[in-house]
Write an enzyme that holds these catalytic residues in place. Structure first.
Site, PDB file in Angstrom:
ATOM      1  N   PRO A  41       0.850  -1.200   0.000  1.00 59.33           N
ATOM      2  CA  PRO A  41       0.000   0.000   0.000  1.00 59.33           C
ATOM      3  C   PRO A  41       0.887   1.252   0.000  1.00 59.33           C
ATOM      4  O   PRO A  41       1.502   1.587   1.009  1.00 59.33           O
ATOM      5  CB  PRO A  41      -0.812  -0.128   1.290  1.00 59.33           C
ATOM      6  CG  PRO A  41      -0.077  -1.094   2.142  1.00 59.33           C
ATOM      7  CD  PRO A  41       0.824  -1.921   1.285  1.00 59.33           C
ATOM      8  N   ASP A  48       5.702   2.595   2.411  1.00 58.88           N
ATOM      9  CA  ASP A  48       4.854   1.417   2.636  1.00 58.88           C
ATOM     10  C   ASP A  48       4.012   1.702   3.877  1.00 58.88           C
ATOM     11  O   ASP A  48       4.530   1.727   5.002  1.00 58.88           O
ATOM     12  CB  ASP A  48       5.768   0.196   2.844  1.00 58.88           C
ATOM     13  CG  ASP A  48       4.982  -1.101   3.034  1.00 58.88           C
ATOM     14  OD1 ASP A  48       3.795  -1.034   3.382  1.00 58.88           O
ATOM     15  OD2 ASP A  48       5.589  -2.174   2.845  1.00 58.88           O
ATOM     16  N   HIS A  49       2.721   1.874   3.662  1.00 63.84           N
ATOM     17  CA  HIS A  49       1.857   2.292   4.766  1.00 63.84           C
ATOM     18  C   HIS A  49       1.640   1.181   5.798  1.00 63.84           C
ATOM     19  O   HIS A  49       1.083   1.414   6.869  1.00 63.84           O
ATOM     20  CB  HIS A  49       0.510   2.768   4.203  1.00 63.84           C
ATOM     21  CG  HIS A  49      -0.168   3.798   5.052  1.00 63.84           C
ATOM     22  ND1 HIS A  49       0.250   4.119   6.320  1.00 63.84           N
ATOM     23  CD2 HIS A  49      -1.236   4.596   4.827  1.00 63.84           C
ATOM     24  CE1 HIS A  49      -0.533   5.045   6.833  1.00 63.84           C
ATOM     25  NE2 HIS A  49      -1.447   5.350   5.945  1.00 63.84           N
ATOM     26  N   ARG A  50       2.088  -0.046   5.489  1.00 66.87           N
ATOM     27  CA  ARG A  50       1.997  -1.105   6.505  1.00 66.87           C
ATOM     28  C   ARG A  50       3.019  -0.872   7.612  1.00 66.87           C
ATOM     29  O   ARG A  50       2.870  -1.346   8.727  1.00 66.87           O
ATOM     30  CB  ARG A  50       2.277  -2.479   5.864  1.00 66.87           C
ATOM     31  CG  ARG A  50       1.233  -2.889   4.840  1.00 66.87           C
ATOM     32  CD  ARG A  50       1.680  -4.144   4.113  1.00 66.87           C
ATOM     33  NE  ARG A  50       2.973  -3.980   3.468  1.00 66.87           N
ATOM     34  CZ  ARG A  50       3.651  -4.960   2.876  1.00 66.87           C
ATOM     35  NH1 ARG A  50       3.155  -6.171   2.862  1.00 66.87           N
ATOM     36  NH2 ARG A  50       4.806  -4.731   2.296  1.00 66.87           N
TER      37      ARG A  50
END
Ligand code: CAO
Length: 399
Positions: free
Chosen positions: A203, A375-377
């Site tokens: 994401p 990376d939004h994780r």
């Protein structure tokens, strides 16, 4: 030969159930246990398989019909000596109080995949439903192009690690005019696969920033007077980023195994280099220990090697973060795609001169736009903002 009417078996809890799929058509030759219809109740979907080897003579229902125990749904032609579990069970059920024949239905996960017209056995359909695999994408190697378990296994195997690349259909495009077809280099093909995989599995969020590089531009001009190689703004951005990575270890990490975070204690920056064969990303190792002039030397060395096709395995391995600079080309901003297994990438755009009011005086400044895709994780917006603020203030202070 004789004809046997096939009836909906005892479905246990379900009263009226809907036929969501008819897996056969009139004239089809079936083996025992081949699915004939798929029923759906509120709780599950169930395949009703054939109890006979035989030929479908008639189908008495259509998709969408509601059926209940005993409804005749098809007629099958069987050999005279064919024995039937259904018939046996019907005989049994007349002599016993409860004889549920629920085992005749193959209980499967509820899913909305359309398998109509597919030639595959119940086990294959069951796995495909559970894994949400579209059987229409598999070419069967069995009799009458039946999809076998092996066909399914090799499809799963070949699609397990890589995302399938979507390509346009040449035939649908060639009608519009003349064209030429070119082969793609291995580097471009590998790049396409990696970028697709990154884009589909990570994401991405992009954060945009600008830095006043007036001070470092002056330093750069001074350095370039004495340096044997050209120092570009990229060397400063790489240096500032390496300092930021020291302070923000999350940005210098990878998600590994079942989601653990690997925080790396070394800082190796990959630099995207445009070559005739495509984009390659050689790596500058231990950047935080290098001075601006050494970083510039490294940029020149790896980009020359890349363009001369002289990069060795070690030159392209082990990066912990990547920088992609289009500064020499132009643009006011772009969102680069993360280079897995990293969690961030910086995109550098073209610096511009502008005049601004400072204490009532007009002053000229050089402003550099740059962006971060993350990376939004792993990274949230605050982490990204603080990381970019750090780079901005480091650059503005001068290095
Ligand atoms: N703003 C204004 N000018 C810039 C600049 C910036 N941000 N960055 C570089 N420049 C100038 C340089 O100073 C140089 O100017 P002169 O020709 O007047 O000396 C000129 O642009 C060309 O620089 P360069 O591209 O040769 O050198 P670099 O260090 O900036 O970049 C390299 C080196 C290898 C990264 C670059 O050549 C390259 O291949 N870039 C393409 C990367 C790419 O394709 N990225 C997109 C991938 S999608 O994510």
């Amino acid at each position: 030969m004789r004809e046997v009417e096939l009836k909906i078996p005892n479905l246990g809890e379900a009263e009226d159930t809907e036929i969501i799929e008819i897996s056969v058509k009139k004239g089809d030759i079936l083996n025992k246990n081949d699915p004939i219809i798929v029923l759906e109740s509120e709780k599950a979907a169930m395949e009703v398989p054939s109890d006979f080897d035989g030929k479908i003579k008639d189908i008495k229902v259509k998709e969408g019909d509601s059926v209940r125990e005993g409804t005749i749904f098809a007629v099958i032609e069987v050999e005279d000596n064919e024995d039937s579990t259904q018939e046996k069970e019907e005989i049994n059920s007349s002599s016993s109080e409860t004889s549920p024949i629920e085992n005749k239905t193959q209980r499967i996960e509820k899913a909305s995949i359309d398998f109509s017209g597919i030639n595959a056995g119940p086990a294959v359909r069951k796995i495909a439903r559970e894994l949400e695999i579209d059987l229409k994408k598999i070419i069967g190697s069995g009799k009458n192009k039946m999809i076998t378990k092996d066909d399914l296994k090799s499809f799963i195997h070949s699609n397990s690690n890589i995302q399938k690349l979507e390509y346009a259909d040449l035939k649908s495009l060639e009608i519009f005019g003349d064209y030429v077809i070119e082969n793609q280099s291995k580097i471009r093909k590998a790049g396409a696969k990696n970028l697709t995989q990154s884009w589909q599995s990570i994401p991405h969020v992009s954060h945009f920033e600008e830095a006043d590089i007036t001070k470092i531009e002056q330093q750069r001009r001074d350095l370039n007077k004495i340096s044997s190689i050209k120092i570009t703004p990229l060397a400063y951005i790489i240096k500032a980023t390496s300092l930021a990575l020291q302070d923000f270890p999350l940005m210098n990490s990878s998600l590994v195994d079942d989601g653990k975070l690997m925080l790396k204690k070394y800082i190796n920056i990959g630099v995207a280099v445009n070559t005739d064969q495509g984009l390659v990303v050689p790596v500058i190792k231990d950047v935080n220990n290098l001075k601006i002039g050494q970083i510039a030397e490294n940029i020149l060395e790896i980009s020359t090697k890349a363009r001369d096709k002289k990069l060795m395995k070690d030159d392209i391995e082990g990066s912990t973060f990547t920088i992609s600079s289009l500064g020499g080309i132009g643009g006011t901003g772009f969102s680069p795609i993360i280079n897995p297994p990293e969690v961030g990438i910086i995109g550098v755009s073209r610096a511009r001169n502008m005049t601004t009011l400072l204490n009532g005086n007009l002053v000229e400044k050089t402003i550099l736009p740059f962006s971060l895709s993350y990376d939004h994780r792993v990274i949230n917006g605050v982490d990204a903002g603080e990381f970019m603020n750090f780079i901005k203030s480091t650059i503005e202070k001068g290095l």
